[in-house]
Design a protein around this motif. Structure first.
Motif, mmCIF file in Angstrom:
data_model
loop_
_atom_site.group_PDB
_atom_site.id
_atom_site.type_symbol
_atom_site.label_atom_id
_atom_site.label_comp_id
_atom_site.label_asym_id
_atom_site.label_seq_id
_atom_site.Cartn_x
_atom_site.Cartn_y
_atom_site.Cartn_z
ATOM 1 N N UNK A 5 0.830 -1.206 0.000
ATOM 2 C CA UNK A 5 0.000 0.000 0.000
ATOM 3 C C UNK A 5 0.864 1.255 0.000
ATOM 4 N N UNK A 6 0.375 2.271 -0.700
ATOM 5 C CA UNK A 6 1.068 3.552 -0.715
ATOM 6 C C UNK A 6 0.619 4.366 0.493
ATOM 7 N N UNK A 7 1.496 5.130 1.073
ATOM 8 C CA UNK A 7 1.064 5.995 2.181
ATOM 9 C C UNK A 7 0.098 7.056 1.652
ATOM 10 N N UNK A 8 -0.915 7.361 2.450
ATOM 11 C CA UNK A 8 -1.900 8.342 2.009
ATOM 12 C C UNK A 8 -1.277 9.725 1.975
ATOM 13 N N UNK A 9 -1.535 10.419 0.875
ATOM 14 C CA UNK A 9 -1.016 11.766 0.722
ATOM 15 C C UNK A 9 -2.067 12.761 1.141
ATOM 16 N N UNK A 10 -1.626 13.904 1.600
ATOM 17 C CA UNK A 10 -2.530 14.979 1.974
ATOM 18 C C UNK A 10 -3.157 15.550 0.698
ATOM 19 N N UNK A 11 -4.490 15.709 0.671
ATOM 20 C CA UNK A 11 -5.126 16.252 -0.533
ATOM 21 C C UNK A 11 -4.647 17.676 -0.793
ATOM 22 N N UNK A 12 -4.581 18.014 -2.078
ATOM 23 C CA UNK A 12 -4.128 19.354 -2.442
ATOM 24 C C UNK A 12 -5.200 20.385 -2.085
ATOM 25 N N UNK A 13 -4.810 21.649 -2.132
ATOM 26 C CA UNK A 13 -5.750 22.729 -1.823
ATOM 27 C C UNK A 13 -6.935 22.716 -2.775
ATOM 28 N N UNK A 14 -6.682 22.425 -4.042
ATOM 29 C CA UNK A 14 -7.758 22.386 -5.034
ATOM 30 C C UNK A 14 -8.738 21.254 -4.725
ATOM 31 N N UNK A 15 -8.205 20.110 -4.307
ATOM 32 C CA UNK A 15 -9.072 18.980 -3.969
ATOM 33 C C UNK A 15 -9.899 19.283 -2.722
ATOM 34 N N UNK A 16 -9.279 19.912 -1.728
ATOM 35 C CA UNK A 16 -10.007 20.282 -0.510
ATOM 36 C C UNK A 16 -11.128 21.264 -0.836
#
Length: 52
Positions: A5-16
């Protein structure tokens, strides 16, 4: 066993922002539908026999 599994990345500002807008739109549509149903519903209990 290895975990691939890949570590979860923080969503970008645009995604938020997109997530916030989606949630706001969903809430707004639910509110407007409720208002439309309230306007369409009859006022009070319907009683065909009127007392005079």
């Amino acid at each position: 066993m290895t975990d691939a599994r890949k570590p979860q990345q923080k969503p970008s500002d645009a995604e938020l922002r997109a997530q916030r807008l989606k949630a706001a739109l969903k809430a707004n549509m639910a509110k407007r539908k409720a208002q439309a149903r309230a306007r369409k519903a009859p006022e009070g209990p319907s009683d065909d026999t009127s007392e005079q």
